[in-house]
Write an enzyme that holds these catalytic residues in place. Structure first.
Site, PDB file in Angstrom:
ATOM      1  N   TYR A 297     -19.204 -43.721  -7.882  1.00  0.00           N
ATOM      2  CA  TYR A 297     -19.737 -43.414  -6.552  1.00  0.00           C
ATOM      3  C   TYR A 297     -18.738 -43.841  -5.485  1.00  0.00           C
ATOM      4  O   TYR A 297     -18.395 -45.017  -5.369  1.00  0.00           O
ATOM      5  CB  TYR A 297     -21.061 -44.140  -6.366  1.00  0.00           C
ATOM      6  CG  TYR A 297     -21.922 -43.632  -5.238  1.00  0.00           C
ATOM      7  CD1 TYR A 297     -22.930 -42.707  -5.481  1.00  0.00           C
ATOM      8  CD2 TYR A 297     -21.750 -44.096  -3.945  1.00  0.00           C
ATOM      9  CE1 TYR A 297     -23.750 -42.263  -4.460  1.00  0.00           C
ATOM     10  CE2 TYR A 297     -22.565 -43.652  -2.913  1.00  0.00           C
ATOM     11  CZ  TYR A 297     -23.560 -42.729  -3.172  1.00  0.00           C
ATOM     12  OH  TYR A 297     -24.366 -42.282  -2.147  1.00  0.00           O
ATOM     13  N   TYR A 341     -20.988 -34.813  -0.417  1.00  0.00           N
ATOM     14  CA  TYR A 341     -21.809 -36.022  -0.405  1.00  0.00           C
ATOM     15  C   TYR A 341     -23.241 -35.617  -0.683  1.00  0.00           C
ATOM     16  O   TYR A 341     -23.968 -35.179   0.214  1.00  0.00           O
ATOM     17  CB  TYR A 341     -21.690 -36.710   0.962  1.00  0.00           C
ATOM     18  CG  TYR A 341     -22.570 -37.930   1.133  1.00  0.00           C
ATOM     19  CD1 TYR A 341     -22.342 -39.078   0.392  1.00  0.00           C
ATOM     20  CD2 TYR A 341     -23.616 -37.934   2.050  1.00  0.00           C
ATOM     21  CE1 TYR A 341     -23.142 -40.203   0.556  1.00  0.00           C
ATOM     22  CE2 TYR A 341     -24.411 -39.057   2.236  1.00  0.00           C
ATOM     23  CZ  TYR A 341     -24.171 -40.182   1.479  1.00  0.00           C
ATOM     24  OH  TYR A 341     -24.957 -41.291   1.647  1.00  0.00           O
TER      25      TYR A 341
END
Length: 388
Positions: A297, A341
């Protein structure tokens, strides 16, 4: 106190379908429509229909509830529905909850989804503007008056300490940005397709909050992503090779807050990731050297370095050199820095593509993929593997 033994979930469920909308800065449609498009695409990919679905999982920060998406997508009765808290930290936990449901026989086909207009609508990067009083919000109340108003400012505190502790410069963060954008440049689905960057580009990008520059911060995206989870047995009868869930874990550290955990013994690591790492390694029986691809991430570049260290790929302070040397194929879709995102859900989809052998940046023979969710908050992670 966290577990000290392997759990029994590994190998009992698999991801069999992935689907997404386009990734943009202005979708021109509602978040509900984005969710439905992604769900239908994932079901088509899995060779399943709406009538096969009996479970749904999403995030708490979502304007499209499970039952509303089910109704709009033509899905009928549900025997399982759930939401996971803490923003991007929930990504891998949605799959964990789906896997728990199918392993326990509560549901057979569970769809995990995330859809938002995060650029044209509510921009999470803008920080806290209006919020109902809550116990967890009290922690932010200690920091907002001092000017720590946005996620970038919260991460910058830990990033500055990391550089100081290990005698590094912000170029260390640039290594992550360059790798992500190199992969995005070859990915037609990525927002930054055809747009690689160099370390010089990183160093020339404007400051956001020192020591973070623009290219250390993930983009903001409109779009949707969905995943389909079912039993390992049923997965073998579906069109694509299954991505077997070898291990799944959630983790919160001591003195954990949402992005402002400044009262721990140190600021140079991510204890929540260490909790996840221990359980993933225990349950999967694997170690860092066994992992073929890492999908970590990357909302902010410093936290990618800290994750590599917490998971044991390298020693503290050595992650930038590890990335620069190509120690692990990393974020082959371009990550949230380069592709989109989507609170990490697009990263899980990339892990599935790697195991199928269909990634645009395919790692030859990829059979074991580590995926992580948002850090700085209570988090989660997955080890996905090829069947057999």
């Amino acid at each position: 106190m966290t577990l000290h033994r392997a759990d029994t979930l590994g190998g009992r469920a698999a991801i069999v379908g992935i689907g997404a909308t386009e990734f943009s800065k202005d979708s021109g449609r509602s978040e509900l429509k984005l969710a439905v498009e992604a769900v239908r695409a994932a079901l088509d990919d899995a060779g399943l229909g709406p009538g096969d679905v009996d479970g749904m999982v999403t995030f708490t920060m979502d304007t499209s509830p499970e039952i509303t998406v089910a109704q709009a997508a033509g899905i009928g009765e549900l025997s399982f529905f759930s939401r996971v808290h803490y923003g991007g930290g929930a990504a891998c936990a949605t799959v964990q909850q789906a896997a728990l449901a199918v392993a326990a026989g509560i549901a057979e086909v569970v769809v995990c989804y995330r859809a938002f207009n995060e650029r044209s609508g509510r921009r999470f990067g803008a920080g806290v503007q209006r919020r109902e009083p809550s116990a967890e919000g009290a922690a932010l109340g200690w920091n907002l008056p001092a000017g720590l108003l946005t996620p970038a400012s919260w991460v910058a505190m830990a990033a500055q300490r990391y550089l100081y502790a290990y005698g590094l410069t912000p170029e260390a963060f640039g290594q992550v940005a360059v790798v992500g954008r190199r992969h995005a440049a070859r990915n037609p689905a990525a927002y930054f397709y055809g747009k690689p960057i160099t370390l010089a580009d990183h160093a020339a990008s404007r400051w956001i909050v020192e020591p973070l520059r623009l290219l250390d911060c993930c983009q903001e995206t409109d779009g949707g992503q969905a995943l389909v989870v079912t039993t390992a047995e049923r997965a073998r009868d579906l069109p694509h090779p299954p991505a077997v869930i070898r291990a799944a874990a959630q983790g919160a550290g001591r003195a954990q807050e949402q992005m402002t955990s400044y009262y721990r013994d140190g600021l140079t690591g991510l204890p929540e990731s260490a909790v996840v790492a221990r359980q993933l390694w225990r349950t999967s029986g694997l170690r860092p050297a066994d992992i073929d691809v890492g999908i970590l991430y990357d909302h902010f570049t410093p936290f990618v370095l800290m994750q590599l260290e917490e998971f044991g790929f390298c020693a503290p302070g050595e992650a930038a050199d590890f990335v620069a040397a190509g120690g692990l194929p990393l974020n082959t879709h371009g990550g949230q820095l380069g592709e989109a995102y989507l609170h990490g859900m697009n990263g899980i989809a990339e892990a599935v593509r790697q195991l199928r052998g269909t990634s645009v940046n395919q790692v030859p023979g990829a059979a074991r993929v580590l995926v992580t969710a948002g850090t700085g908050v209570p988090t989660s992670g997955l080890v996905l593997g090829a069947d057999g």
